[in-house]
Design a protein around this motif. Structure first.
Motif, PDB file in Angstrom:
ATOM      1  N   LYS A 284       0.839  -1.196   0.000  1.00 32.89           N
ATOM      2  CA  LYS A 284       0.000   0.000   0.000  1.00 32.89           C
ATOM      3  C   LYS A 284       0.872   1.244   0.000  1.00 32.89           C
ATOM      4  N   ARG A 285       0.384   2.292  -0.634  1.00 33.25           N
ATOM      5  CA  ARG A 285       1.102   3.572  -0.564  1.00 33.25           C
ATOM      6  C   ARG A 285       0.683   4.275   0.719  1.00 33.25           C
ATOM      7  N   VAL A 286       1.663   4.766   1.446  1.00 33.00           N
ATOM      8  CA  VAL A 286       1.410   5.293   2.777  1.00 33.00           C
ATOM      9  C   VAL A 286       1.824   6.753   2.896  1.00 33.00           C
ATOM     10  N   ALA A 287       0.913   7.592   3.377  1.00 31.28           N
ATOM     11  CA  ALA A 287       1.253   8.978   3.697  1.00 31.28           C
ATOM     12  C   ALA A 287       1.186   9.151   5.207  1.00 31.28           C
ATOM     13  N   ILE A 288       2.096   9.950   5.736  1.00 34.58           N
ATOM     14  CA  ILE A 288       2.130  10.182   7.183  1.00 34.58           C
ATOM     15  C   ILE A 288       2.071  11.686   7.428  1.00 34.58           C
ATOM     16  N   ILE A 289       1.145  12.105   8.290  1.00 39.33           N
ATOM     17  CA  ILE A 289       1.116  13.507   8.726  1.00 39.33           C
ATOM     18  C   ILE A 289       1.495  13.495  10.200  1.00 39.33           C
ATOM     19  N   ALA A 290       2.659  14.037  10.525  1.00 44.08           N
ATOM     20  CA  ALA A 290       3.163  13.995  11.902  1.00 44.08           C
ATOM     21  C   ALA A 290       3.030  15.383  12.522  1.00 44.08           C
ATOM     22  N   VAL A 291       2.127  15.513  13.496  1.00 41.60           N
ATOM     23  CA  VAL A 291       1.833  16.828  14.072  1.00 41.60           C
ATOM     24  C   VAL A 291       2.549  16.999  15.410  1.00 41.60           C
ATOM     25  N   ASP A 292       3.242  18.114  15.574  1.00 43.71           N
ATOM     26  CA  ASP A 292       3.876  18.467  16.845  1.00 43.71           C
ATOM     27  C   ASP A 292       3.440  19.875  17.232  1.00 43.71           C
ATOM     28  N   PRO A 293       3.468  20.196  18.527  1.00 41.43           N
ATOM     29  CA  PRO A 293       2.974  21.512  18.946  1.00 41.43           C
ATOM     30  C   PRO A 293       3.877  22.667  18.555  1.00 41.43           C
ATOM     31  N   SER A 294       3.260  23.805  18.225  1.00 43.33           N
ATOM     32  CA  SER A 294       3.998  25.057  18.059  1.00 43.33           C
ATOM     33  C   SER A 294       4.191  25.684  19.429  1.00 43.33           C
ATOM     34  N   SER A 295       5.247  26.450  19.578  1.00 39.47           N
ATOM     35  CA  SER A 295       5.431  27.184  20.820  1.00 39.47           C
ATOM     36  C   SER A 295       4.393  28.297  20.892  1.00 39.47           C
ATOM     37  N   PRO A 296       3.628  28.381  21.991  1.00 40.73           N
ATOM     38  CA  PRO A 296       2.612  29.428  22.077  1.00 40.73           C
ATOM     39  C   PRO A 296       3.222  30.819  22.184  1.00 40.73           C
TER      40      PRO A 296
ATOM     41  N   SER B  26      12.872   6.035   4.579  1.00 43.09           N
ATOM     42  CA  SER B  26      13.562   6.874   3.624  1.00 43.09           C
ATOM     43  C   SER B  26      13.973   6.057   2.401  1.00 43.09           C
ATOM     44  N   GLY B  27      13.868   6.677   1.236  1.00 41.71           N
ATOM     45  CA  GLY B  27      14.278   5.996   0.017  1.00 41.71           C
ATOM     46  C   GLY B  27      13.167   5.198  -0.640  1.00 41.71           C
ATOM     47  N   ASP B  28      12.000   5.175  -0.035  1.00 46.83           N
ATOM     48  CA  ASP B  28      10.857   4.461  -0.608  1.00 46.83           C
ATOM     49  C   ASP B  28       9.876   5.494  -1.151  1.00 46.83           C
ATOM     50  N   THR B  29       9.702   5.535  -2.478  1.00 45.51           N
ATOM     51  CA  THR B  29       8.834   6.565  -3.059  1.00 45.51           C
ATOM     52  C   THR B  29       7.355   6.276  -2.806  1.00 45.51           C
ATOM     53  N   GLY B  30       7.050   5.098  -2.241  1.00 49.68           N
ATOM     54  CA  GLY B  30       5.671   4.786  -1.880  1.00 49.68           C
ATOM     55  C   GLY B  30       5.267   5.346  -0.533  1.00 49.68           C
ATOM     56  N   VAL B  31       6.184   6.080   0.103  1.00 50.41           N
ATOM     57  CA  VAL B  31       5.889   6.675   1.410  1.00 50.41           C
ATOM     58  C   VAL B  31       6.155   8.176   1.337  1.00 50.41           C
TER      59      VAL B  31
END
Ligand SMILES: Nc1nc2c(ncn2[C@@H]2O[C@H](COP(=O)(O)OP(=O)(O)OP(=O)(O)O)[C@@H](O)[C@H]2O)c(=O)[nH]1
Ligand SMILES: [Mg+2]
Lengths: 132, 335
Positions: free
Chosen positions: B73-85, B102-107
């Motif tokens: 499967k092709r996998v996308a990842i959205i990794a959310v971290d907090p901004s400094s207020p 890294s190096g896998d164009t399916g990700v």
């Protein structure tokens, strides 16, 4: 609504050990309001260019202590170009002899920071490079 | 010209640029989203949340590897971290744990800062997920730090939400405090190589029993007997009781079992009709937010700052009530 955020990739290519300097710079840029993507140790030029593409960064900062700057930097710049990201500004941090600084700049590197550089200088130069 | 055509044809530079436009909520991004909308609705959205340092990124890394290797499967990842207020800046460090990809164009991994806008995070995450969906990514994994309402909102976006715990984090009562257990479709105890796994598991089980009082365990002549009451909901499909999965993300242990569990959840959603129900809820929330935004913008255009400030002054002086002020600013459109 908001002005566009400056996004910076901070990467540590090569095999040398620690990344304290890179982390200090990453935090300083964050404190200046930038979004810093930190990728960790032992990044190959391929990994760096790929991350720069996926993160659509404005700036790539390479922390190189191993002295391999003349080998690693052109490779990263070439890959950025292949990916259509020639607009990305590249900065180097590390111990770089003067004559190498000249050739790096001739190659299109936006700035080189030695161990004595202040975080204020780094922040100012990065911001100027992006916003003109 | 927007980036939508290029994104549909698999151009990664166009994809990354469009993600930025969508995140910054600029008109070109909005335009492209409209063009891409017909191509969305196919991806499986998996939310991964939990306290800081429980191993979410390491787990996402392993799950993505698994989906690549076993299912292509092709996998996308959205990794959310907090901004400094305080400064609005952020250090986004989740990629450090995802170097195997890294190096896998399916990700495709994209880091994202919360940028502290109320409700805005959920919307921009939803929009970015739509872009990945249209671009043909089969699985979209969204990592957030489980801390507040915005994470709960993001979880609501996902079809399947994993809540990640680890042994020895203030013995897991934190999970209830944050109300985060309620959003869990699957509970993961990561770092199962560490001491205290049994305690964590017991704590989670008793919390689950409180939340889902359908499973009864009897002590009968010293033997533990378990009966599952087949509670039927309005679709007459059995209720989903969140399973507990143990993993060691750093060693890839328990990942296949976790993926299997996720698969069962998808099957449950499909059979029970919950998949379309969640889809409907999600799109309704999106529509409502847009209507509200449009109305507020319209109001801002019609009413000048001066009129508004005058009204505030008159309210402070108790000359009119807030209700009457709103009514007159709305030109009598408030009934
Ligand atoms: N012993 C052990 N350590 C683990 C395991 N999974 C992750 N870790 C370690 O836990 C630390 C945090 O892992 P991450 O994957 O960054 O955790 P996270 O939840 O994404 O962290 P934040 O995004 O900062 O909230 C790292 O040092 C990992 O190597 C595990 O299964 N066992
Ligand atoms: Mg993480």
């Amino acid at each position: 609504m908001t002005e566009k955020k400056i996004r910076v990739l901070v990467a540590k290519p090569g095999l040398d050990g620690h990344d304290r300097g890179a982390k200090v710079v990453a935090r300083a840029l964050r404190d200046a309001g930038m979004e810093v993507i930190y990728t960790g140790l032992r990044q190959t030029p391929e990994m760096i260019a790929e991350a720069a593409l996926q993160e659509d960064v404005d700036v790539v900062g390479l922390s190189i202590l191993s002295g391999a700057h003349m080998a690693l930097t052109p490779r990263v710049m070439e890959l950025l170009k292949t990916n259509g990201q020639e607009h990305v500004k590249v900065f180097i941090g590390g111990i770089v002899p003067d004559e190498d600084v000249q050739s790096l700049k001739a190659m299109g590197v936006a700035g080189v920071f030695g161990p004595g550089a202040s975080t204020e200088d780094i922040i100012r130069d990065v911001r100027t490079a992006v916003t003109g | 010209m927007t980036y939508s055509q290029a994104v549909l044809s698999g151009d990664r530079l166009a994809l990354t640029r469009l993600l930025t436009q969508v995140e910054n909520n600029v008109p070109e991004g909005r335009e492209a989203l409209i063009e891409l909308f017909p191509y969305t609705g196919k991806a499986h959205l998996i939310g991964v949340t939990g306290s800081p340092g429980t191993g979410k990124s390491s787990l996402v890394n392993q799950l993505a590897l698994y989906y690549r290797k076993s299912h292509e499967k092709r996998v996308a990842i959205i990794a959310v971290d907090p901004s400094s207020p305080f400064t609005g800046g952020a250090v986004l460090g989740d990629r450090v744990r995802m170097r195997d990809l890294s190096g896998d164009t399916g990700v495709f991994i994209r880091s994202m800062a919360t940028r502290g806008s109320l409700g805005g995070l959920a919307q921009s995450t939803a929009n970015m997920a739509q872009v990945f969906d249209a671009a043909g990514y089969d699985v979209i994994i969204i990592e957030t730090v489980g801390a507040g309402q915005s994470e709960v909102d993001v979880a609501r976006l996902a079809h399947t939400t994993l809540v990640v715990e680890a042994p020895g984090l203030g013995d897991d009562i934190q999970a209830i405090k944050a109300g985060i257990l309620e959003i869990a479709d699957i509970l993961v105890i990561n770092k199962a190589d560490r001491a205290g796994v049994e305690n964590t598991e017991r704590a989670l089980k008793s919390m689950l029993d409180l939340a889902h009082p359908t499973e009864h365990v009897f002590q009968h002549h010293g033997q533990s007997m378990r009966t599952v009451a087949p509670v039927q909901d309005s679709f007459s499909a059995p209720m989903w009781i969140p399973p507990i999965q143990k993993t060691v993300a750093t060693e890839g242990k328990g990942i296949a079992e976790l993926a299997e569990s996720i698969g069962r959840h998808v099957a449950h959603l499909t059979h029970s009709g919950d998949w379309s129900l969640r889809e409907k809820n999600r799109l309704e929330v999106e529509l409502d937010a847009l209507i509200r935004e449009t109305l507020v913008n319209q109001f801002m255009e019609e009413v000048s700052q001066q009129q508004y400030d005058d009204a505030v002054q008159r309210i402070i002086q108790r000359k009119i009530s807030p209700w009457e002020a709103a009514k007159s600013l709305m030109n009598g459109r408030l009934k």
